[in-house]
Motif scaffolding. Structure first.
Motif, short mmCIF file in Angstrom:
data_model
loop_
_atom_site.label_atom_id
_atom_site.label_comp_id
_atom_site.label_asym_id
_atom_site.label_seq_id
_atom_site.Cartn_x
_atom_site.Cartn_y
_atom_site.Cartn_z
N TYR A 1 110.88 67.69 20.10
CA TYR A 1 112.25 68.26 20.33
C TYR A 1 112.98 68.07 19.19
O TYR A 1 113.81 68.95 18.68
N ASP A 2 112.93 66.95 18.58
CA ASP A 2 113.48 66.63 17.21
C ASP A 2 113.14 67.54 16.28
O ASP A 2 113.94 68.03 15.67
N LEU A 3 112.05 68.02 16.11
CA LEU A 3 111.46 68.72 15.01
C LEU A 3 112.10 70.24 15.31
O LEU A 3 112.34 70.79 14.47
N LEU A 4 111.91 70.85 16.43
CA LEU A 4 112.53 71.71 16.86
C LEU A 4 114.04 72.08 16.41
O LEU A 4 114.62 73.22 15.98
N TYR A 5 114.88 71.18 16.82
CA TYR A 5 116.10 71.06 16.57
C TYR A 5 116.42 71.02 15.00
O TYR A 5 117.18 72.00 14.37
N ILE A 6 116.13 70.11 14.30
CA ILE A 6 116.10 69.72 12.92
C ILE A 6 115.73 70.74 11.98
O ILE A 6 116.30 71.20 11.24
N TYR A 7 114.26 71.32 12.40
CA TYR A 7 113.80 72.25 11.36
C TYR A 7 114.06 73.56 11.85
O TYR A 7 114.21 74.64 11.12
N ASN A 8 113.77 73.93 13.22
CA ASN A 8 114.15 75.34 13.72
C ASN A 8 115.41 75.79 14.03
O ASN A 8 115.57 77.02 13.63
N PHE A 9 116.23 74.66 14.21
CA PHE A 9 117.47 75.26 14.44
C PHE A 9 118.28 74.99 13.44
O PHE A 9 119.24 75.92 12.79
N LEU A 10 118.56 73.76 12.80
CA LEU A 10 119.36 73.54 11.65
C LEU A 10 118.72 74.09 10.17
O LEU A 10 119.43 74.40 9.47
N HIS A 11 117.31 73.74 10.37
CA HIS A 11 116.75 74.35 9.06
C HIS A 11 117.20 73.60 7.84
O HIS A 11 117.92 74.06 7.01
N TRP A 12 116.94 72.22 7.95
CA TRP A 12 117.60 71.12 6.89
C TRP A 12 117.45 71.70 5.48
O TRP A 12 118.19 71.18 4.66
N ASP A 13 116.25 72.11 5.25
CA ASP A 13 115.98 72.80 4.09
C ASP A 13 116.73 73.99 3.52
O ASP A 13 116.60 74.39 2.33
N MET A 14 117.36 74.66 4.34
CA MET A 14 118.19 75.91 4.07
C MET A 14 119.01 76.02 5.26
O MET A 14 118.82 77.03 5.85
N TYR A 15 119.91 75.23 5.41
CA TYR A 15 120.94 75.35 6.45
C TYR A 15 121.16 76.52 6.91
O TYR A 15 121.49 77.57 6.02
N LEU A 16 121.32 77.02 8.25
CA LEU A 16 121.66 78.48 8.54
C LEU A 16 123.12 78.46 8.74
O LEU A 16 123.65 78.93 9.75
N ASN A 17 123.80 78.14 7.80
CA ASN A 17 125.25 78.60 7.62
C ASN A 17 125.76 80.03 7.49
O ASN A 17 125.03 80.71 7.08
N PRO A 18 126.73 80.12 8.01
CA PRO A 18 127.70 79.34 8.77
C PRO A 18 127.23 79.26 10.32
O PRO A 18 126.56 80.21 10.76
N TYR A 19 127.79 78.34 10.79
CA TYR A 19 127.35 78.13 12.42
C TYR A 19 128.67 78.67 13.14
O TYR A 19 129.79 78.07 12.70
N SER A 20 128.81 79.16 14.21
CA SER A 20 129.94 79.59 15.05
C SER A 20 129.74 78.75 16.36
O SER A 20 128.66 78.22 16.50
N TYR A 21 130.78 78.36 16.78
CA TYR A 21 130.99 77.39 17.90
C TYR A 21 131.89 78.45 19.16
O TYR A 21 132.99 78.89 18.60
N SER A 22 131.66 78.09 20.36
CA SER A 22 132.55 78.49 21.41
C SER A 22 132.38 77.52 22.65
O SER A 22 131.52 76.82 22.76
N PHE A 23 133.38 77.80 23.39
CA PHE A 23 133.58 76.77 24.67
C PHE A 23 133.54 77.57 25.89
O PHE A 23 134.38 78.84 26.13
N SER A 24 133.19 77.20 27.06
CA SER A 24 133.19 77.58 28.33
C SER A 24 133.53 76.63 29.43
O SER A 24 132.81 75.35 29.20
N ASP A 25 134.08 76.84 30.39
CA ASP A 25 134.34 75.68 31.57
C ASP A 25 133.50 76.06 32.49
O ASP A 25 133.27 77.19 33.25
N GLN A 26 132.85 75.14 33.01
CA GLN A 26 132.02 75.19 34.25
C GLN A 26 132.61 73.78 35.43
O GLN A 26 132.02 72.77 35.25
N GLY A 27 133.56 74.05 36.23
CA GLY A 27 134.12 73.02 36.67
C GLY A 27 134.74 72.23 36.06
O GLY A 27 135.60 72.31 35.05
#
Length: 226
Positions: free
Chosen positions: A97-123
């Motif tokens: 799971y660490d590998l999946l996040y750091i290498y496949n989501f972040l791509h530490w060697d070529m950051y997939l910038n920019p990242y967008s973020y959003s919020f939603s409420d659930q209770g």
């Protein structure tokens, strides 16, 4: 995980007028990753957090860890640079799971910038969704994940262990969706409400079944496939 230390330097522009709250107001608990259309949940009994602080720093804290400098832009976007990866060694699904996040989501060697973020409420929960430039998502909550965050329903599985199929007892007319996960938290199969849920094609072993009713209440049951 192999011992790795990487330093990547990028040039980014900081916009002091960007509004980052409530990013910096909470420790964020990672619930799941959606990468290339595949949903993978954080492994059972494993806590992963991320934090944003000082309007400068971003961290991922799993078994291994990642730290980087963060710069905010308009329209709820940010970029990450000057990153470093820890050298902690883990085993099994935690390491995967660490590998999946750091290498496949972040791509530490070529950051997939920019990242967008959003919020939603659930209770009482705030859900944070971070999306990289490839459209992959990391879904967080502002509360620690676990059974205390699940509004339980009264469903139960029968038979269990099961061979070809199982049924649900209790509130059958209120079921909205059934999702089966393996021990690594990966989504295996999805059902809508029906009389029998066929699983003959699944390998023998232990699975988790998340049952969501029409009121969006959830419960998780362990299923043994034999």
């Amino acid at each position: 995980m192999k011992k790795i230390t990487a330093i990547i330097c990028l040039t980014m522009v900081f916009n002091a007028n960007s509004q980052v709250a409530p990013l910096e107001d909470y420790t964020w608990y990672l619930e799941k990753l959606i990468i290339n259309g595949t949903t993978t949940y954080t492994p059972q009994d494993y806590t992963i957090t991320s934090q944003f602080w000082d309007s400068l720093h971003f961290s991922y804290e799993g078994c291994s860890d990642f730290h980087g400098l963060i710069n905010y832009a308009n329209n709820q976007n940010f970029s990450i640079g000057n990153g470093s990866i820890g050298d902690q060694v883990c085993n099994g699904p935690i390491d995967d799971y660490d590998l999946l996040y750091i290498y496949n989501f972040l791509h530490w060697d070529m950051y997939l910038n920019p990242y967008s973020y959003s919020f939603s409420d659930q209770g009482n929960l705030i859900i944070l969704t971070i999306t990289n430039s490839s459209g992959d998502e990391a879904i967080y909550q502002n509360q620690q994940l676990g059974v205390n965050n699940i509004q339980k329903t009264s469903f139960s599985l029968f038979p269990n262990p099961a061979n070809e199929y199982f049924t649900l007892e209790g509130g059958e007319n209120e079921i909205e969706k059934i999702i089966i996960y393996n021990l690594f938290g990966k989504e295996i199969k999805t059902f809508r409400a029906q009389e029998n849920y066929h699983i003959s094609e699944l390998s023998n072993g232990i699975y988790f079944v998340k049952i969501t009713d029409i009121f969006q209440r959830e419960t998780i049951q362990k299923l043994i496939k034999k």
